[in-house]
Design an enzyme around this catalytic site. Sequence first.
Site, PDB file in Angstrom:
ATOM      1  N   ARG A   1      44.254  34.967  38.050  1.00 43.38           N
ATOM      2  CA  ARG A   1      45.194  35.496  37.038  1.00 43.38           C
ATOM      3  C   ARG A   1      45.820  34.373  36.222  1.00 43.38           C
ATOM      4  O   ARG A   1      47.013  34.400  35.907  1.00 43.38           O
ATOM      5  CB  ARG A   1      46.309  36.323  37.696  1.00 43.38           C
ATOM      6  CG  ARG A   1      45.857  37.590  38.361  1.00 43.38           C
ATOM      7  CD  ARG A   1      45.262  38.573  37.348  1.00 43.38           C
ATOM      8  NE  ARG A   1      45.093  39.877  37.963  1.00 43.38           N
ATOM      9  CZ  ARG A   1      44.077  40.225  38.742  1.00 43.38           C
ATOM     10  NH1 ARG A   1      43.112  39.352  38.987  1.00 43.38           N
ATOM     11  NH2 ARG A   1      44.010  41.437  39.246  1.00 43.38           N
TER      12      ARG A   1
ATOM     13  N   SER B   1      49.710  45.443  38.207  1.00 45.44           N
ATOM     14  CA  SER B   1      50.296  44.694  39.328  1.00 45.44           C
ATOM     15  C   SER B   1      51.466  43.873  38.810  1.00 45.44           C
ATOM     16  O   SER B   1      51.311  43.113  37.852  1.00 45.44           O
ATOM     17  CB  SER B   1      49.278  43.728  39.926  1.00 45.44           C
ATOM     18  OG  SER B   1      48.222  44.431  40.505  1.00 45.44           O
TER      19      SER B   1
ATOM     20  N   GLU C   1      53.411  38.670  37.820  1.00 44.27           N
ATOM     21  CA  GLU C   1      52.164  38.500  37.078  1.00 44.27           C
ATOM     22  C   GLU C   1      52.372  38.629  35.567  1.00 44.27           C
ATOM     23  O   GLU C   1      51.839  37.825  34.810  1.00 44.27           O
ATOM     24  CB  GLU C   1      51.133  39.533  37.574  1.00 44.27           C
ATOM     25  CG  GLU C   1      49.744  39.171  37.153  1.00 44.27           C
ATOM     26  CD  GLU C   1      48.750  40.313  37.276  1.00 44.27           C
ATOM     27  OE1 GLU C   1      47.597  40.069  36.994  1.00 44.27           O
ATOM     28  OE2 GLU C   1      49.134  41.439  37.621  1.00 44.27           O
TER      29      GLU C   1
HETATM   30  N1  EPU Z   1      48.463  47.799  50.349  1.00 46.33           N
HETATM   31  C1  EPU Z   1      49.405  48.418  51.128  1.00 46.33           C
HETATM   32  N2  EPU Z   1      50.423  49.083  50.504  1.00 46.33           N
HETATM   33  C2  EPU Z   1      50.530  49.136  49.139  1.00 46.33           C
HETATM   34  C3  EPU Z   1      49.562  48.507  48.353  1.00 46.33           C
HETATM   35  C4  EPU Z   1      48.532  47.819  48.978  1.00 46.33           C
HETATM   36  O1  EPU Z   1      49.356  48.372  52.346  1.00 46.33           O
HETATM   37  O2  EPU Z   1      51.467  49.768  48.658  1.00 46.33           O
HETATM   38  C5  EPU Z   1      47.328  47.126  51.012  1.00 46.33           C
HETATM   39  C6  EPU Z   1      46.043  47.918  50.776  1.00 46.33           C
HETATM   40  O3  EPU Z   1      45.859  48.909  51.756  1.00 46.33           O
HETATM   41  C7  EPU Z   1      44.974  46.853  50.853  1.00 46.33           C
HETATM   42  C8  EPU Z   1      45.689  45.620  50.289  1.00 46.33           C
HETATM   43  O4  EPU Z   1      47.082  45.853  50.401  1.00 46.33           O
HETATM   44  O5  EPU Z   1      44.614  46.587  52.173  1.00 46.33           O
HETATM   45  C9  EPU Z   1      45.299  45.319  48.862  1.00 46.33           C
HETATM   46  O6  EPU Z   1      45.579  46.443  48.028  1.00 46.33           O
HETATM   47  P1  EPU Z   1      44.602  46.877  46.833  1.00 46.33           P
HETATM   48  O7  EPU Z   1      43.202  46.923  47.296  1.00 46.33           O
HETATM   49  O8  EPU Z   1      45.174  48.086  46.196  1.00 46.33           O
HETATM   50  O9  EPU Z   1      44.646  45.655  45.816  1.00 46.33           O
HETATM   51  P2  EPU Z   1      45.807  44.643  45.426  1.00 46.33           P
HETATM   52  O10 EPU Z   1      45.519  43.331  46.075  1.00 46.33           O
HETATM   53  O11 EPU Z   1      47.136  45.246  45.667  1.00 46.33           O
HETATM   54  C10 EPU Z   1      44.543  43.616  43.394  1.00 46.33           C
HETATM   55  C11 EPU Z   1      44.810  43.324  41.944  1.00 46.33           C
HETATM   56  C12 EPU Z   1      44.656  44.580  41.100  1.00 46.33           C
HETATM   57  C13 EPU Z   1      43.243  45.115  41.275  1.00 46.33           C
HETATM   58  C14 EPU Z   1      43.000  45.376  42.774  1.00 46.33           C
HETATM   59  C15 EPU Z   1      41.571  45.774  43.049  1.00 46.33           C
HETATM   60  C16 EPU Z   1      46.359  41.464  41.872  1.00 46.33           C
HETATM   61  C17 EPU Z   1      47.758  41.010  41.596  1.00 46.33           C
HETATM   62  N3  EPU Z   1      46.138  42.766  41.779  1.00 46.33           N
HETATM   63  O12 EPU Z   1      45.570  44.501  43.854  1.00 46.33           O
HETATM   64  O13 EPU Z   1      44.828  44.204  39.745  1.00 46.33           O
HETATM   65  O14 EPU Z   1      43.034  46.287  40.527  1.00 46.33           O
HETATM   66  O15 EPU Z   1      43.261  44.167  43.534  1.00 46.33           O
HETATM   67  O16 EPU Z   1      40.752  44.656  42.888  1.00 46.33           O
HETATM   68  O17 EPU Z   1      45.493  40.627  42.140  1.00 46.33           O
HETATM   69  C18 EPU Z   1      46.429  44.002  37.985  1.00 46.33           C
HETATM   70  O18 EPU Z   1      46.209  42.785  38.017  1.00 46.33           O
HETATM   71  O19 EPU Z   1      47.258  44.504  37.177  1.00 46.33           O
HETATM   72  C19 EPU Z   1      45.736  44.860  38.934  1.00 46.33           C
HETATM   73  C20 EPU Z   1      45.981  46.170  39.000  1.00 46.33           C
END
Ligand code: EPU
Length: 338
Positions: free
Chosen positions: A164, A238, A334
């Site tokens: 990012r 995010s 972010e």
């Molecule tokens: N999780 C929780 N509770 C929550 C949210 C997440 O326990 O409320 C856990 C999920 O179960 C999972 C882990 O945290 O095990 C990661 O969650 P998720 O797969 O939803 O992805 P993320 O790491 O929260 C990142 C990106 C997103 C992108 C997704 C999918 C960043 C800051 N965010 O989110 O990007 O869509 O992965 O690849 O890296 C964005 O940048 O605006 C964005 C939406």
Amino acid sequence: MTEFDAQVPLDDSNTFGLPGRARSYWRVDDVDTLVAAAADGRLRAPRLVLGGGSNIVLRGDVDALVLHVALKGRALVEEAADDVRVAAAGGENWHDFVRWTLDMGWPGLENLSLIPGTVGAAPVQNIGAYGLELCERFDHLDAVDLDTGAKVRFDASACAFGYRDSVFKRAAAGRYLITRVVFRLPRVWQPVQGYADVRRWLDEHGVGAPTAHQLSDAIIAIRRAKLPDPAVIGNAGSFFKNPVVSAEQAGALLAVHPEAPHYPQADGRIKLAAGWLIDQCGWKGRALGPVACHDRQALVLVNRGGATGADVERIAERIAQDVKTRFSVDLEPEPLFI
Ligand code: EPU
């Protein structure tokens, strides 16, 4: 000579729906006119380059010239033996561009389906999702130096992409307007389907070997299920980056919470899931004034109506404080605060 508009409301130009006016405003829809205005010294700082407004927190009125990028156009640049190069102008909608490449038979960007914003903003924060980052499909970009009007080309190394992150958030911040981005899509296509949510969706829908369109449809469905649609409820995706911590620190956390999602990085450090940390602190679905932590993905803050930038800052600080107290982990926002 181009005239700028004065006191233009930006409420509808940022996906969080936060209030604020631009002191002066120019909708940029032609590169030659842009170059001429910059060369005449008319675009000097303070200025703000605005794309889809999907990654900003507007603190209030913007005491600057806002350059709203409306450059349009997409094209095939070259079909080589190993890859296809395709280009889009900075003001093109990102998701429409992705779907167009798929319809044209050039897969490779499908994992980045439905990310809000414009093509020109995509390299600034090296957008990424579901196992793919923009830098993996990037060839080069063209930009205009807003101080001089010079046209400058950036290859991947000049962009200094990170998680990012890019040079456009650091040394080059505010200096350039990205007019066109060129992508390199490999001829031999391999689906990127390692991400747990994607595998689960494909299994549930009985899709063994997905086509690029099917993968795009899966990503769209997963995003719609978890992430709020900015057209319906204001948000900037995010809100925090996933923090990268030392192996020691991650080890200490995992000793207490073996279930914590964690992703080892090439440099030996460990990336943690900010959404999980925030969720553990009890913020998921909770509101502070008009801003809430989304009830299906704690990493996203939503505007329940009538929020200001100060409201967003207040809840963000409280969340970061709680995560710091509970886990000794620093969260970094972010979106850019304007
Ligand atoms: N999780 C929780 N509770 C929550 C949210 C997440 O326990 O409320 C856990 C999920 O179960 C999972 C882990 O945290 O095990 C990661 O969650 P998720 O797969 O939803 O992805 P993320 O790491 O929260 C990142 C990106 C997103 C992108 C997704 C999918 C960043 C800051 N965010 O989110 O990007 O869509 O992965 O690849 O890296 C964005 O940048 O605006 C964005 C939406």
